[in-house]
Write a protein that holds these residues in place. Sequence first.
Motif, PDB file in Angstrom:
ATOM      1  N   GLN A 257       0.903  -1.223  -0.040  1.00  0.00           N
ATOM      2  CA  GLN A 257      -0.027   0.058   0.003  1.00  0.00           C
ATOM      3  C   GLN A 257       0.772   1.305   0.056  1.00  0.00           C
ATOM      4  N   VAL A 258       2.037   1.340   0.612  1.00  0.00           N
ATOM      5  CA  VAL A 258       2.755   2.526   0.787  1.00  0.00           C
ATOM      6  C   VAL A 258       3.453   2.450  -0.593  1.00  0.00           C
ATOM      7  N   MET A 259       4.169   1.469  -0.967  1.00  0.00           N
ATOM      8  CA  MET A 259       5.159   1.629  -2.160  1.00  0.00           C
ATOM      9  C   MET A 259       4.390   1.385  -3.528  1.00  0.00           C
ATOM     10  N   VAL A 260       3.295   1.034  -3.448  1.00  0.00           N
ATOM     11  CA  VAL A 260       2.781   0.803  -4.922  1.00  0.00           C
ATOM     12  C   VAL A 260       1.400   1.562  -4.995  1.00  0.00           C
ATOM     13  N   GLN A 261       1.117   2.789  -5.270  1.00  0.00           N
ATOM     14  CA  GLN A 261      -0.352   3.371  -5.472  1.00  0.00           C
ATOM     15  C   GLN A 261      -1.256   2.816  -6.503  1.00  0.00           C
ATOM     16  N   GLN A 262      -0.474   2.408  -7.563  1.00  0.00           N
ATOM     17  CA  GLN A 262      -1.145   1.745  -8.420  1.00  0.00           C
ATOM     18  C   GLN A 262      -1.990   0.490  -7.931  1.00  0.00           C
ATOM     19  N   SER A 263      -1.458  -0.215  -6.871  1.00  0.00           N
ATOM     20  CA  SER A 263      -2.115  -1.279  -6.462  1.00  0.00           C
ATOM     21  C   SER A 263      -3.073  -1.171  -5.207  1.00  0.00           C
ATOM     22  N   LEU A 264      -3.337   0.056  -4.975  1.00  0.00           N
ATOM     23  CA  LEU A 264      -4.009   0.539  -3.878  1.00  0.00           C
ATOM     24  C   LEU A 264      -5.544  -0.468  -4.072  1.00  0.00           C
ATOM     25  N   ARG A 265      -5.989  -0.285  -4.984  1.00  0.00           N
ATOM     26  CA  ARG A 265      -7.548  -0.791  -5.005  1.00  0.00           C
ATOM     27  C   ARG A 265      -7.364  -2.023  -4.784  1.00  0.00           C
ATOM     28  N   ASN A 266      -6.626  -3.024  -5.444  1.00  0.00           N
ATOM     29  CA  ASN A 266      -6.426  -4.528  -5.323  1.00  0.00           C
ATOM     30  C   ASN A 266      -5.869  -4.685  -3.910  1.00  0.00           C
ATOM     31  N   ILE A 267      -5.244  -4.119  -3.238  1.00  0.00           N
ATOM     32  CA  ILE A 267      -4.633  -4.077  -1.769  1.00  0.00           C
ATOM     33  C   ILE A 267      -5.803  -4.044  -1.011  1.00  0.00           C
ATOM     34  N   ASP A 268      -6.808  -2.998  -1.159  1.00  0.00           N
ATOM     35  CA  ASP A 268      -8.023  -2.762  -0.208  1.00  0.00           C
ATOM     36  C   ASP A 268      -8.655  -4.057  -0.353  1.00  0.00           C
ATOM     37  N   THR A 269      -8.997  -4.473  -1.389  1.00  0.00           N
ATOM     38  CA  THR A 269      -9.699  -5.892  -1.695  1.00  0.00           C
ATOM     39  C   THR A 269      -9.139  -6.902  -0.881  1.00  0.00           C
ATOM     40  N   ILE A 270      -8.008  -7.158  -0.869  1.00  0.00           N
ATOM     41  CA  ILE A 270      -7.164  -8.512  -0.178  1.00  0.00           C
ATOM     42  C   ILE A 270      -7.569  -8.067   1.467  1.00  0.00           C
ATOM     43  N   SER A 271      -7.010  -6.685   1.607  1.00  0.00           N
ATOM     44  CA  SER A 271      -7.266  -6.412   3.068  1.00  0.00           C
ATOM     45  C   SER A 271      -8.547  -6.770   3.768  1.00  0.00           C
ATOM     46  N   LYS A 272      -9.594  -6.346   2.955  1.00  0.00           N
ATOM     47  CA  LYS A 272     -10.848  -6.977   3.549  1.00  0.00           C
ATOM     48  C   LYS A 272     -11.280  -8.297   3.632  1.00  0.00           C
ATOM     49  N   HIS A 273     -10.761  -8.864   2.828  1.00  0.00           N
ATOM     50  CA  HIS A 273     -10.824 -10.456   2.997  1.00  0.00           C
ATOM     51  C   HIS A 273     -10.153 -11.087   3.931  1.00  0.00           C
ATOM     52  N   ILE A 274      -8.962 -10.536   4.420  1.00  0.00           N
ATOM     53  CA  ILE A 274      -8.172 -11.116   5.261  1.00  0.00           C
ATOM     54  C   ILE A 274      -7.908 -10.279   6.560  1.00  0.00           C
ATOM     55  N   ALA A 275      -8.778  -9.589   7.006  1.00  0.00           N
ATOM     56  CA  ALA A 275      -8.828  -8.475   8.042  1.00  0.00           C
ATOM     57  C   ALA A 275      -8.758  -9.193   9.361  1.00  0.00           C
ATOM     58  N   ASN A 276      -9.540 -10.574   9.495  1.00  0.00           N
ATOM     59  CA  ASN A 276      -9.266 -11.050  10.707  1.00  0.00           C
ATOM     60  C   ASN A 276      -9.399 -12.520  10.617  1.00  0.00           C
ATOM     61  N   ILE A 277      -8.770 -13.137  11.687  1.00  0.00           N
ATOM     62  CA  ILE A 277      -8.845 -14.606  11.781  1.00  0.00           C
ATOM     63  C   ILE A 277      -9.327 -14.988  13.342  1.00  0.00           C
ATOM     64  N   ASP A 278      -9.898 -16.455  13.377  1.00  0.00           N
ATOM     65  CA  ASP A 278     -10.007 -16.684  14.693  1.00  0.00           C
ATOM     66  C   ASP A 278      -9.511 -18.084  15.052  1.00  0.00           C
ATOM     67  N   ALA A 279      -8.146 -18.132  15.303  1.00  0.00           N
ATOM     68  CA  ALA A 279      -7.382 -19.057  15.506  1.00  0.00           C
ATOM     69  C   ALA A 279      -7.790 -20.070  16.331  1.00  0.00           C
ATOM     70  N   ASN A 280      -8.633 -19.663  17.495  1.00  0.00           N
ATOM     71  CA  ASN A 280      -9.210 -20.880  18.411  1.00  0.00           C
ATOM     72  C   ASN A 280     -10.370 -21.584  17.541  1.00  0.00           C
TER      73      ASN A 280
END
Length: 670
Positions: A257-280
Amino acid sequence: MAHAQSISGGPSYSRDMWDTHGVKMITERIDRSKKSMKSLRDFFQSSADTSFTNAKTTHKLQAMNIGEAEFGTLKFVEERYGELIETMSKNEEILGSKIRTQCYQKLSDQITRITRVNTKLLGDLASWQKSLEREQKKLRKAKQSYDEKKKQTLAVHKALQQEKEHLTAMKDSPSQSSNKIPQVEANVMALQQKYKSMQTQSREQLEQYIKAVAIYRGFRLNYDSSTSVLLDQMEQTECDRAQMVHRVLKLYLEIQQVMVQQSLRNIDTISKHIANIDANSDNMVFVEKYRSNQKKPPLPDPKFHPDDDHDNVTGAGAGGGNHHHMNGTHPGDDDDDGKVSAITAMSSVSASLNVEDSAQTNFWCEKWRLVIGKILQRDIELVSPQNKVDTSNNNNTTNNNNNSTNESFAFIQLTDDEYNGLREKCVESLSGTHGRCAFSLIINRQRTNEYGLELQPDEFLALVEFINLFFDAVHASDPLDIKPAKLVMIMSQSLYVRKESAVELLTDEERTEFVKAQESQADKRHKLFIQDRIKNHEIWKMDKFWKEAYCDSVQQELLKYPAVKKWHSEQEQSEALRREQQIIFSQLAAWTHNMKEFGTDTNKIAQFLDSRGLKSDQLEVLKATLQIESHPQQENGNTDQNDENDDEQNQLQNGNGKENEKQGNDDGLP
């Protein structure tokens, strides 16, 4: 006393993966997760090496299918991550150095650390497993030695019997081989000596086997506890690993996100998908899939031969034998009323059951039912609601018999003449155990009826008269009829009349208190209990009554638990001792409260507490609760009293082992 552990709560390593199968699955998971993390590390390395091969690298990550080794939310995250990362392109060369230091190197270090931790935990588990196998082998060896020694003893005994029979036959026919009789007699004596020696060795081998069982039980408790800790650590390590993988993945995205402005949209999409996990939750998915659903086996008990000395074999262990040897359970220990046998206190449990179920008690229950029913103007059930439910589940034949019996118990409205005649007979019955038991059972039935505990003034007075007569009879009984007295005493604290409907029955002091209570809305002060009218009875001044009542209640609670055997571990014996100390403390609290409620002098209460052998802090708690002060002059006499009670302590200790399988009925302790 077997302790099979049942599965409770959510799935976890220590509860569900403790067996060989579970450990194998955990080991395989560790191996797969290690490969998964290495694949992810290789991905970061490849991504950092060249941005020109980014498309190939991202495709390789997806082809590796790293999510296959994971479960639940982490599996979803890694699968979605592999799908979406392919959309990122260009400018990867700029990111190489950051990815190498912040993602690749960190993940590599964590792989090393987690591998080292898991290797140690698995090694400790394997070591415990070997120790378990060694202890099981020792236990089996002790059992085999015992069986072999027993077999040898029986063989010698058989040979001895045969030689004796041979000698008898030779003596019966003196004409035949009379010169061989001395040789046979010598053989018999030799075999007798050998048999005695073998018996001694057999008993020694049995003691060694019992000791081996106790040692194994203690080891098993330590083994179960230690392996559970190891499994919990492994589960926590797995949670930490999943969280670490998740953080590294997020870190990689933050760099993008910091280094590649061109990929912000794709990165936002990925972040939403892996924002949280429940290890237990992930671990629960894994456990539910691979657990064997086997319960841990119970702790073993020794297996004895039929001719073993049962008392010596099954007696209490070194720790358990002292559990009932406690000052708090003295039946009687002062010189005013004499001593009450501890054996009598214990045997009263079974004796009271026999009295309650006897034909004489049932006969007087019917009579007292009519008399009390006349006073209260209602029928009184002879059985509790629970017993009625049990009876309704019997077969048709039993139901027919019960119906005929219930008809004989139908409520009969007595005339005054009939009532007076029956009342006189019932009062006379109080001089006997069955009459007193029947009266207490009928009075006790009032706690379970549909009319409640409130009485009318004339009912109140009549019951006060009967209860006073009852306690007169108990006071004169020898030995004291404790169990019926306890029931009636407790009910006297429950049955009441409202003061506003019985003002004429109140004393001047009670009227004054009632007026103040009306102003303060204190509900209890609006009630006049039967206790208030019988608290001056002579029986409450008897130290013997309070001691026997207390001891009877303690004994009933102790008999609800199984005795501790010599093969039980120190932990089990300590738990039994702790439980019995709690029983003694709670019963002392209850009965000293009753003593105070019935007007016992505070000095006597303090003396009663001091003679029970409690710890000083427990004494202070009880005395503070009862609002009584310690009296130093009593302490000089406590030592002599405790010395006098040693014989009764030993009787109670020995007697409880024989009575431990009996269950005392709940007599409604306050």
